[in-house]
Write a protein that holds these residues in place. Structure first.
Motif, PDB file in Angstrom:
ATOM      1  N   LEU A  71       4.191  -6.997  -6.718  1.00  0.00           N
ATOM      2  CA  LEU A  71       4.282  -5.952  -5.702  1.00  0.00           C
ATOM      3  C   LEU A  71       5.666  -5.964  -5.079  1.00  0.00           C
ATOM      4  O   LEU A  71       6.203  -7.019  -4.733  1.00  0.00           O
ATOM      5  CB  LEU A  71       3.247  -6.166  -4.599  1.00  0.00           C
ATOM      6  CG  LEU A  71       1.815  -5.776  -4.922  1.00  0.00           C
ATOM      7  CD1 LEU A  71       0.914  -6.114  -3.745  1.00  0.00           C
ATOM      8  CD2 LEU A  71       1.708  -4.295  -5.248  1.00  0.00           C
ATOM      9  N   ASN A  72       6.254  -4.783  -4.926  1.00  0.00           N
ATOM     10  CA  ASN A  72       7.476  -4.594  -4.164  1.00  0.00           C
ATOM     11  C   ASN A  72       7.042  -3.793  -2.950  1.00  0.00           C
ATOM     12  O   ASN A  72       6.863  -2.595  -3.033  1.00  0.00           O
ATOM     13  CB  ASN A  72       8.520  -3.854  -4.988  1.00  0.00           C
ATOM     14  CG  ASN A  72       9.808  -3.639  -4.223  1.00  0.00           C
ATOM     15  OD1 ASN A  72       9.934  -4.057  -3.078  1.00  0.00           O
ATOM     16  ND2 ASN A  72      10.762  -2.993  -4.867  1.00  0.00           N
ATOM     17  N   THR A  74       4.495  -2.279  -1.248  1.00  0.00           N
ATOM     18  CA  THR A  74       3.131  -1.895  -1.631  1.00  0.00           C
ATOM     19  C   THR A  74       3.082  -1.260  -3.016  1.00  0.00           C
ATOM     20  O   THR A  74       2.039  -0.773  -3.428  1.00  0.00           O
ATOM     21  CB  THR A  74       2.548  -0.897  -0.611  1.00  0.00           C
ATOM     22  OG1 THR A  74       3.409   0.246  -0.546  1.00  0.00           O
ATOM     23  CG2 THR A  74       2.415  -1.528   0.760  1.00  0.00           C
ATOM     24  N   THR A  75       4.195  -1.245  -3.720  1.00  0.00           N
ATOM     25  CA  THR A  75       4.259  -0.612  -5.030  1.00  0.00           C
ATOM     26  C   THR A  75       4.309  -1.662  -6.131  1.00  0.00           C
ATOM     27  O   THR A  75       5.138  -2.566  -6.076  1.00  0.00           O
ATOM     28  CB  THR A  75       5.516   0.283  -5.127  1.00  0.00           C
ATOM     29  OG1 THR A  75       5.494   1.233  -4.064  1.00  0.00           O
ATOM     30  CG2 THR A  75       5.568   1.003  -6.457  1.00  0.00           C
ATOM     31  N   GLU A  77       5.497  -3.031  -9.440  1.00  0.00           N
ATOM     32  CA  GLU A  77       6.629  -2.798 -10.326  1.00  0.00           C
ATOM     33  C   GLU A  77       6.610  -3.821 -11.439  1.00  0.00           C
ATOM     34  O   GLU A  77       6.366  -4.994 -11.209  1.00  0.00           O
ATOM     35  CB  GLU A  77       7.949  -2.903  -9.550  1.00  0.00           C
ATOM     36  CG  GLU A  77       8.127  -1.790  -8.547  1.00  0.00           C
ATOM     37  CD  GLU A  77       9.564  -1.666  -8.091  1.00  0.00           C
ATOM     38  OE1 GLU A  77      10.470  -2.050  -8.850  1.00  0.00           O
ATOM     39  OE2 GLU A  77       9.764  -1.174  -6.974  1.00  0.00           O
TER      40      GLU A  77
END
Length: 169
Positions: A71-72, A74-75, A77
């Motif tokens: 997670l970056n 909340t995304t 990647e």
């Protein structure tokens, strides 16, 4: 401890084949998984991946890819991937070949791109998808300085900043 167990065999002689522990770890072939997914098998390949695509007449082929990331904020990647490809250039499945490739991502928001490939002929390409020698790179490579090997025949090495081949600078 609490667990979900999948067993096979009769009621009195069943054997546990899969366990899901209360901490979320899943074990296949082990009753005490020590990681999120723990697979144990002593008689065959532990993991088999197969993509059910007809590859006849498909120069691009069909790939099975394992991606890894985090997670970056909340995304999710992906940071890197390993892919396995089988392709065919005939209409009857008689011209198949496969290759292994490695992808990495260069920056936040970027996408995965192939950085290295091993072809069906055993050629390693770094920075190229079409290596035509045993080792093929499109960029520079670095040879760390070492002492000369005991056997120098057919050896390339760096001694004191001098490139040496077959014992000769």
């Amino acid at each position: 401890s609490e667990r979900i167990s999948i067993r096979v065999g009769g009621h009195s002689n069943s054997v546990e084949k899969m366990a899901i522990l209360n901490n979320g770890n899943i074990g296949i072939g082990t009753t005490i998984p020590s990681s999120v997914l723990h697979i144990k098998n002593t008689s065959a390949n532990a993991i088999g991946l197969n993509r059910g695509s007809d590859i006849r007449n498909s120069a691009g082929g069909a790939a099975t890819k394992i991606e890894g990331g985090a997670l970056n904020n909340t995304t999710m990647e992906m940071g890197a991937a390993i892919g396995f490809t089988l392709f065919d250039t005939s209409s009857d499945g008689s011209a198949t070949a496969g290759y292994l490739y490695f992808e990495t991502k260069s920056k936040v928001g970027g996408s995965l791109s192939e950085k290295m490939r091993i072809t069906d002929g055993g050629h390693l390409g770094v920075g190229t998808t079409t290596p035509d020698e045993s080792i093929h790179t499109t960029g520079r490579f670095y040879l760390d300085q070492v002492a000369a090997p005991s056997t120098t025949t057919n050896r390339l090495y760096n001694v004191g900043g001098n490139l040496v081949w077959n014992g000769t600078t």
